[in-house]
Design an enzyme around this catalytic site. Sequence first.
Site, PDB file in Angstrom:
ATOM      1  CE  LYS A   1      -7.844  -4.726 -12.621  1.00  0.00           C
ATOM      2  NZ  LYS A   1      -8.491  -4.975 -11.345  1.00  0.00           N
TER       3      LYS A   1
ATOM      4  CE  LYS B   1      -4.810   4.410  -1.850  1.00  0.00           C
ATOM      5  NZ  LYS B   1      -5.234   3.183  -1.266  1.00  0.00           N
TER       6      LYS B   1
ATOM      7  CE  LYS C   1       0.014  -4.292  -3.070  1.00  0.00           C
ATOM      8  NZ  LYS C   1      -0.704  -3.938  -1.836  1.00  0.00           N
TER       9      LYS C   1
HETATM   10  P1  ADP Z   1      -2.223  -0.801  -2.537  1.00  0.00           P
HETATM   11  O1  ADP Z   1      -2.799   0.562  -2.862  1.00  0.00           O
HETATM   12  O2  ADP Z   1      -0.829  -0.690  -2.024  1.00  0.00           O
HETATM   13  O3  ADP Z   1      -2.354  -1.787  -3.681  1.00  0.00           O
HETATM   14  P2  ADP Z   1      -4.398  -2.236  -1.429  1.00  0.00           P
HETATM   15  O4  ADP Z   1      -5.312  -1.613  -2.431  1.00  0.00           O
HETATM   16  O5  ADP Z   1      -4.037  -3.677  -1.588  1.00  0.00           O
HETATM   17  O6  ADP Z   1      -3.071  -1.355  -1.347  1.00  0.00           O
HETATM   18  O7  ADP Z   1      -5.029  -1.985   0.012  1.00  0.00           O
HETATM   19  C1  ADP Z   1      -5.449  -2.966   0.917  1.00  0.00           C
HETATM   20  C2  ADP Z   1      -6.105  -2.274   2.096  1.00  0.00           C
HETATM   21  O8  ADP Z   1      -5.221  -1.304   2.691  1.00  0.00           O
HETATM   22  C3  ADP Z   1      -7.365  -1.517   1.743  1.00  0.00           C
HETATM   23  O9  ADP Z   1      -8.292  -1.692   2.819  1.00  0.00           O
HETATM   24  C4  ADP Z   1      -6.937  -0.086   1.658  1.00  0.00           C
HETATM   25  O10 ADP Z   1      -7.980   0.821   1.976  1.00  0.00           O
HETATM   26  C5  ADP Z   1      -5.821  -0.002   2.694  1.00  0.00           C
HETATM   27  N1  ADP Z   1      -4.812   0.972   2.293  1.00  0.00           N
HETATM   28  C6  ADP Z   1      -3.914   0.832   1.281  1.00  0.00           C
HETATM   29  N2  ADP Z   1      -3.111   1.899   1.183  1.00  0.00           N
HETATM   30  C7  ADP Z   1      -3.507   2.767   2.157  1.00  0.00           C
HETATM   31  C8  ADP Z   1      -3.061   4.067   2.573  1.00  0.00           C
HETATM   32  N3  ADP Z   1      -2.030   4.642   1.987  1.00  0.00           N
HETATM   33  N4  ADP Z   1      -3.684   4.664   3.600  1.00  0.00           N
HETATM   34  C9  ADP Z   1      -4.725   4.050   4.219  1.00  0.00           C
HETATM   35  N5  ADP Z   1      -5.191   2.832   3.883  1.00  0.00           N
HETATM   36  C10 ADP Z   1      -4.603   2.190   2.863  1.00  0.00           C
END
Ligand code: ADP
Length: 333
Positions: free
Chosen positions: A112, A195, A198
């Site tokens: 960050k 994966k 967002k």
């Molecule tokens: P993003 O990557 O979309 O910003 P977050 O980091 O906010 O998602 O993820 C919130 C929760 O969802 C975490 O516990 C994360 O491990 C799970 N998660 C996010 N994307 C995936 C994915 N593609 N597959 C499995 N778990 C995920």
Amino acid sequence: MSEIVVSGIRPTGKLHLGNYFGAVINFLKLQEAHDSFFFIADYHSLTTHPTPEDLHGSVYRVFAEYLALGLDPDKCTLYLQSDLPETAELYMFLNMNAYKGELERVTSFKEKARSQPDNVNAGLLTYPVLMAADILIHKGSRVPVGKDQEQHLEMARTFSNRFNRLYHTEYFPEPQAFTFGKNLVKVPGLSGQGKMSKSAGEADCIYLDDAPEVLNKKIMRAVSDSGPSEPGAAKSQPVQNLFDLMALVSNDDTISFFETQHQSGTIRYGDMKKQLAADMELFVAPLRDKIRSTIENREQVAKAAKHGAEKARESADKTMKEVREIIGFRKFY
Ligand code: ADP
Ligand code: TRP
């Protein structure tokens, strides 16, 4: 004795299919078996200076979404971090024994600090201390989080042990990661790469409240291969991703039908995507309906938040009374 489970949810926008399979369904299982505390980490989100409207909007939304998806106020404690100012007090105490050097070495802080050099604030530096306070306020012993949080959890153990050593007590537990073993799924995105996330953009994600037309369009535009492969050829990454998504929402017959077609080199990805879109819609529709109706039901959301805040404060109040006593804040009036 059952474990005390604590986990924080960052209010960063609408939930997608990856969040559902990677986080929500694990929480649904945990609430059945453990004393579980789940909270929306709204204090943490202040490090990025959201406007009051944005803060409120995203916190309300994510709280309502988790509620809609089945986190049950009677089975777990679902609350807002900011409804528990005791957390801020414990954070302040823990800060007295958290050192600048060790905080500066945390990977997420370094990243960050590099990516937003104009906003390297103290909240960012002490993020792991607040996270430790979130967990220790309920004397949490298990924390269901992904690999990216392992270092923060290690810091929580450090702060817990340091407090215990300083005050010659075994008051706080050593919080450990809760691992789901083989059940840990990684949901792929639609852009053919890693994966679902967002940060990979709108088109990569299947949001649980995407309208049927939007969902259909996103899947039909998902990256695949241009035509059928040679018989017996290995799957490319984008094609494997489509099969992985299918494994989450389609039945076994459908999956083996397309597996066989891939093997024989006769598969048409347009047909596969059409089927995936139809099965995805069947899977998402009830979740979408539930999310939309819950978001509109302000009364239900308010009642759940109030109930959660009361339950969380009961636990936090007990911890803080004991912590103040241990530290030496003893009433003489
Ligand atoms: P993003 O990557 O979309 O910003 P977050 O980091 O906010 O998602 O993820 C919130 C929760 O969802 C975490 O516990 C994360 O491990 C799970 N998660 C996010 N994307 C995936 C994915 N593609 N597959 C499995 N778990 C995920
Ligand atoms: N840091 C976590 C994340 O980015 C969110 C979080 C805040 C958390 N406090 C927590 C997770 C306490 C577990 C326990 O996802």
